[in-house]
Design an enzyme around this catalytic site. Structure first.
Site, PDB file in Angstrom:
ATOM      1  N   GLN A  75      33.093   6.182  98.358  1.00 26.76           N
ATOM      2  CA  GLN A  75      32.328   6.783  97.271  1.00 26.76           C
ATOM      3  C   GLN A  75      32.751   8.222  97.026  1.00 26.76           C
ATOM      4  OE1 GLN A  75      28.237   7.918  99.553  1.00 26.76           O
ATOM      5  NE2 GLN A  75      28.745   5.725  99.547  1.00 26.76           N
ATOM      6  N   HIS A 115      31.022  11.950  94.956  1.00 21.31           N
ATOM      7  CA  HIS A 115      29.866  12.570  94.307  1.00 21.31           C
ATOM      8  C   HIS A 115      30.346  13.589  93.277  1.00 21.31           C
ATOM      9  CE1 HIS A 115      27.611  10.724  97.494  1.00 21.31           C
ATOM     10  NE2 HIS A 115      28.169  11.483  98.418  1.00 21.31           N
ATOM     11  N   GLU A 162      28.138  17.837 100.826  1.00 19.20           N
ATOM     12  CA  GLU A 162      27.459  17.489 102.073  1.00 19.20           C
ATOM     13  C   GLU A 162      28.313  17.877 103.275  1.00 19.20           C
ATOM     14  OE1 GLU A 162      26.819  13.390 101.145  1.00 19.20           O
ATOM     15  OE2 GLU A 162      28.733  12.740 101.931  1.00 19.20           O
ATOM     16  N   HIS A 191      35.237   9.622 100.065  1.00 21.07           N
ATOM     17  CA  HIS A 191      34.867   9.562 101.476  1.00 21.07           C
ATOM     18  C   HIS A 191      34.103   8.284 101.795  1.00 21.07           C
ATOM     19  CE1 HIS A 191      31.315  11.262  99.481  1.00 21.07           C
ATOM     20  NE2 HIS A 191      30.598  10.725 100.461  1.00 21.07           N
ATOM     21  N   ARG A 227      30.108   4.712  93.484  1.00 21.74           N
ATOM     22  CA  ARG A 227      30.742   3.792  94.426  1.00 21.74           C
ATOM     23  C   ARG A 227      32.066   3.328  93.851  1.00 21.74           C
ATOM     24  NH1 ARG A 227      26.642   0.268  94.801  1.00 21.74           N
ATOM     25  NH2 ARG A 227      25.507   1.540  96.288  1.00 21.74           N
TER      26      ARG A 227
END
Length: 332
Positions: free
Chosen positions: A96, A98, A115, A172, A192
């Protein structure tokens, strides 16, 4: 009213790739696979409940509304800007990516997601997916059409105590056998790309987001920017016989430090005066102590799995242990 460090009840999230190893730690009784334990969340559909003291039973958003300076401080968002999780990957997660804030706010009405992962445990020879070798949007879309994504995915070895910074726009995936603590922007926007050809009981695969992923991917030479972003400059802030206090990462959204303490007490100052600190206990147990205006010194027992929100009204506090404790300190 005296404002004090808050503990929270973990929110268990079922995931098809989840497992059972962390259920006992978080006192969760279910036969379903649990992949994520949201231990500090202001997200609207999963908001953390306070479990200690006079504010017990209220949720994070309620106490931020009542005491914004103490428990939120200065933030670009009017909600708590960080989401803290424990993750357990019994199976591989989907590959996926972001978006950044600009794309997320424009297309999803929500923030992007940068993250960071602190690895608690990994199977021997453990790996994650981190980055890709796609040179162009066209090459990526052709690989999707040919069902040939895997050769372009970059694997990174991981083991316990490793730290991985995952900026937005980085391809990642966690792979099977990994447990970790995740600190991220408050956002649930995920695109995804590939799900290992998994099918559910009705023979259907999970939804993919091919075009949106293509929009936010970094191609070719831009991938070098992602590689540079993983240089987290881990270094010791303080090191003695009893204490190792490390800087792990500083980025526009958060700073993370790691403290390992043995048989000692250690004084800690707020990471940013006027904003709260968050402590996530990775292992061990100990005591958190702080001083109130009258000079009294309340304390709070802390242990593996706990997440504590230190209000900005407590500028300094201490951690002590008679054995060993490891924790992450994060602030924004």
């Amino acid at each position: 009213m005296h404002l004090y460090p808050l503990k929270f009840k973990a929110i268990a999230q079922e995931r098809i790739w989840g497992g059972s190893r962390l259920k006992r730690l978080f006192e969760v009784e279910t036969n379903k696979p649990i992949g994520e334990y949201w231990v500090l969340s202001g997200y609207p559909n999963a908001t953390s409940m306070i479990s200690n003291g006079t504010l017990a039973g209220k949720n994070l958003n309620e106490i931020i509304a009542e005491y914004p300076q103490a428990y939120l401080g200065q933030s670009k968002q009017d909600r708590f800007p960080l989401l803290i999780k424990f993750l357990e990957a019994e199976d591989d997660l989907s590959v996926q990516i972001h978006p950044n804030d600009e794309y997320g706010l424009k297309h999803e009405g929500d923030y992007g997601k940068t993250e960071a992962w602190y690895i608690l445990d990994s199977k021997p020879g453990g790996e994650i997916i981190y980055g890709d070798t796609f040179r162009s949007r066209e090459q990526y879309l052709q690989a999707v059409a040919d069902h040939n994504i895997k050769p372009y995915l970059v694997k990174l070895p991981v083991s316990a105590d490793d730290f991985v910074h995952v900026p937005s726009q980085t391809m990642h995936a966690l792979l099977a056998g990994t447990t970790l603590i995740e600190i991220q922007q408050t956002s649930d926007v995920t695109y995804r790309v590939y799900d290992w050809d998994r099918l559910d009981s009705s023979g259907k695969g999970r939804e993919l987001h091919i075009e949106k992923a293509a929009d936010v991917m970094l191609y070719g030479s831009k991938n070098a920017m992602v590689e540079q972003a993983t240089d987290t400059k881990r270094f010791a802030i303080a090191k003695t016989e009893h204490v190792l206090h490390e800087h792990l990462v500083t980025c526009p959204y958060f700073s993370i430090e790691k403290i390992t303490l043995s048989d000692k007490s250690y004084e800690i100052s707020l990471g940013r005066q006027g904003n709260p600190d968050i402590l996530v206990i990775a292992s061990g147990e100990g005591t958190l102590e702080w001083t109130e205006k009258e000079g009294t010194k309340p304390s709070l027992a802390i242990k593996n799995g706990d997440t504590i929100l230190i209000p900005s009204t407590i500028s300094q506090y201490s951690i002590s242990t008679t054995s060993k404790i490891t924790l992450l300190k994060t602030f924004y």
